[in-house]
Write a protein that holds these residues in place. Structure first.
Motif, PDB file in Angstrom:
ATOM      1  N   LYS A 141       0.871  -1.178   0.000  1.00  0.00           N
ATOM      2  CA  LYS A 141       0.000   0.000   0.000  1.00  0.00           C
ATOM      3  C   LYS A 141       0.902   1.220   0.000  1.00  0.00           C
ATOM      4  CE  LYS A 141      -4.073   0.311   2.088  1.00  0.00           C
ATOM      5  NZ  LYS A 141      -5.132   0.501   3.110  1.00  0.00           N
ATOM      6  N   VAL A 178       1.056   4.700   0.703  1.00  0.00           N
ATOM      7  CA  VAL A 178       0.175   5.569   1.490  1.00  0.00           C
ATOM      8  C   VAL A 178       0.366   7.035   1.112  1.00  0.00           C
ATOM      9  CG1 VAL A 178      -0.587   6.201   3.811  1.00  0.00           C
ATOM     10  CG2 VAL A 178       0.274   3.889   3.386  1.00  0.00           C
ATOM     11  N   ASN A 184      -2.622   6.557  -1.295  1.00  0.00           N
ATOM     12  CA  ASN A 184      -3.489   5.480  -0.793  1.00  0.00           C
ATOM     13  C   ASN A 184      -3.826   4.478  -1.896  1.00  0.00           C
ATOM     14  OD1 ASN A 184      -4.831   4.215   1.320  1.00  0.00           O
ATOM     15  ND2 ASN A 184      -6.795   5.065   0.726  1.00  0.00           N
ATOM     16  N   MET A 192      -9.093   5.863   4.405  1.00  0.00           N
ATOM     17  CA  MET A 192      -8.087   6.558   5.196  1.00  0.00           C
ATOM     18  C   MET A 192      -8.748   7.603   6.068  1.00  0.00           C
ATOM     19  SD  MET A 192      -5.001   7.683   2.800  1.00  0.00           S
ATOM     20  CE  MET A 192      -3.450   7.447   3.544  1.00  0.00           C
ATOM     21  N   THR A 249      -4.093   4.966   7.829  1.00  0.00           N
ATOM     22  CA  THR A 249      -4.868   3.935   7.133  1.00  0.00           C
ATOM     23  C   THR A 249      -5.613   3.172   8.228  1.00  0.00           C
ATOM     24  OG1 THR A 249      -3.177   2.223   7.307  1.00  0.00           O
ATOM     25  CG2 THR A 249      -3.040   3.701   5.391  1.00  0.00           C
ATOM     26  N   THR A 251      -5.633  -0.086   8.515  1.00  0.00           N
ATOM     27  CA  THR A 251      -5.079  -1.442   8.605  1.00  0.00           C
ATOM     28  C   THR A 251      -4.952  -1.922  10.045  1.00  0.00           C
ATOM     29  OG1 THR A 251      -3.805  -0.945   6.616  1.00  0.00           O
ATOM     30  CG2 THR A 251      -3.168  -2.907   7.841  1.00  0.00           C
TER      31      THR A 251
END
Length: 357
Positions: free
Chosen positions: A66, A68, A112, A296, A318, A320
Motif C-alpha cells: 500500500k 500511502v 493510498n 483513510m 490507514t 489497517t
C-alpha cells in the motif's frame, strides 16, 4: 554505479529512421539486460542431461504494497510545486512495474494506492520505489528513491514503514533531504496462512490485504471462493493534543480537529478549546466505512480565529491496524507542524458483507 551502454544494429537498414520503434526496442532490451544482471542471483547451467526444472526460480509468494503517502518532497519546479507520481517494482521489467496516480502541485501527496507483486526469491529480492516529478510532455525528473529487502519482512505480518528518499540506491553518500515515503507491506508465501486474521471471525483467515477468501462447498460439491468486503463502523475518540505550536502573537491557540474519511468524504469536527497548546477534547465520532482496506482517516488541527481559521498540522491513518487489532490507542506526531502530538483511541466494529466471486 552500474552503467549500461550498448549499440543496436539492424542488418539491411537503419532502425533509428522509424520514429518510436528504436526507443521501444531499446527499452525492452535495456529492461531484459538490467533484469538479468541484477536478478536472479542463481542461474542453472546443465552439465549432464536431465530435468533441472526444480532448480529454476518460480513464484513463491505475493507482496502486497500500500503506497500511502510521501512528505517533504524536494520541489523540482520553478513555478508552483512538483507533481509527484511513484513507480514501484521488484523486477525492472516493463510489464511488472507499477505506476501510481500523479498528484498535482503537492509536496506532501496522499496516494493510498494498492499494488501486488509476484515474488520468486524472498531471500534476495527487494521492492524499489522511485518518486518522480511529472513534467508533462518532457521526461519526468527523479525526486528520490528507496528500497526494502523482502528478507526484512516477517511473512504474514503487515509492516508499516517510512523510508528516506535518496538520489541513488547504489551510492549511499547522499545527505540531502529529499523527503520520505510511507508504505504498508505484507509478504504472503504461497500456501501459508498469514497472521493477518479477520477481526470479525476466527473462521476466516485473510490471505492478503486486498481480499478475504472463504472456502465453501456448493450443492454440486464444488469449492467456491467468496470475497468479504470489510465494511464496519470506525469509532474515533479524539482524546487530546500535547505541545502544539503557538498560533497567535500571544503565544496561544484555540485548537479544534477536523476528521475526514478520504474515500467517502464523511466529515466531523471537535469543539474549540480556547487558549490552550495542550487541549483536551475527549470526543468520540462514529464513521460508517464501506471499504476498510482502502479508506483513510485524515485529522487536521486548526486554530479557531475571529476572522477564520489557520492550519496547524495534520495526521493521516490507514485503517489497517484497526482492522487487525480491533481496538488500540495511538499517539501521533503532527505533520507539517513544528511540534505537537495527537492522542487518539480507535475501535473497529465490523459488519461483513459476502460477495460471490
Amino acid at each position: 554505479q552500474k552503467k549500461l551502454d550498448f549499440t543496436l544494429k539492424v542488418i539491411g537498414g537503419d532502425i533509428s529512421a522509424i520514429p518510436g520503434i528504436y526507443d521501444a526496442i531499446e527499452g525492452t532490451i535495456r529492461d531484459a539486460v538490467e533484469d538479468s544482471i541484477t536478478w536472479p542471483v542463481r542461474q542453472v547451467i546443465p552439465i549432464l542431461p536431465g530435468d533441472y526444472s526444480d532448480l529454476e526460480l518460480k513464484p513463491v509468494g505475493t507482496l502486497e504494497v500500500k503506497l500511502v503517502q510521501a512528505k517533504e518532497l524536494t520541489n523540482k519546479d520553478l513555478i508552483g510545486k512538483s507533481d509527484p507520481f511513484a513507480v514501484l517494482y521488484v523486477r525492472p521489467l516493463r510489464n511488472r512495474m507499477k505506476k501510481s496516480k500523479t498528484i498535482n502541485n503537492q509536496l506532501n501527496p496522499i496516494w493510498n494506492e494498492h499494488f501486488e507483486f509476484v515474488i520468486e526469491d524472498a531471500s534476495t529480492q527487494q521492492l524499489v520505489v522511485k518518486i518522480y516529478d511529472d513534467e508533462g510532455i518532457q521526461a519526468a525528473e527523479l525526486i528520490g528513491c528507496a528500497q526494502v529487502r523482502l528478507s526484512d519482512l516477517e511473512p504474514g505480518k503487515v509492516k508499516d514503514v517510512w523510508l528516506k528518499l535518496v538520489k541513488d540506491l547504489e551510492i549511499q553518500r547522499d545527505n540531502k533531504n529529499r523527503g520520505m515515503v510511507h508504505l504498508e507491506l505484507l509478504y504472503c508465501p504461497t500456501g501459508q496462512q498469514n497472521g493477518f486474521i479477520n477481526p470479525f471471525s476466527e473462521k476466516f483467515a485473510m490471505t492478503s490485504l486486498e481480499r478475504v477468501l472463504k472456502s465453501g462447498v456448493d450443492s454440486n460439491g464444488v469449492h467456491k471462493k467468496r470475497d468479504v468486503i470489510l465494511r464496519g463502523v470506525l469509532s474515533v475518540t479524539v482524546i487530546s493534543a500535547d505541545d502544539l505550536p503557538p498560533a497567535d502573537v500571544m503565544g496561544k491557540a484555540d485548537p479544534f480537529v477536523v476528521l475526514t474519511l478520504k474515500k467517502s468524504g464523511a466529515k466531523n469536527k471537535t469543539r474549540v478549546v480556547n487558549d490552550s497548546l495542550n487541549p483536551v477534547w475527549n470526543q468520540t465520532f462514529d464513521f460508517v466505512v464501506e471499504d476498510g482496506l482502502h479508506e483513510m482517516l485524515i485529522l487536521e488541527i486548526w486554530d479557531h480565529d475571529t476572522f477564520g481559521k489557520d492550519f496547524m498540522g495534520r495526521c493521516i491513518l490507514t485503517l489497517t491496524r484497526a482492522l487487525m487489532e480491533g481496538e488500540y490507542r495511538e499517539s501521533l506526531s503532527v505533520d507539517r507542524s513544528k511540534s505537537g502530538t495527537l492522542n487518539l483511541h480507535l475501535k473497529w466494529t465490523p459488519q461483513p458483507i459476502f460477495r460471490d466471486s
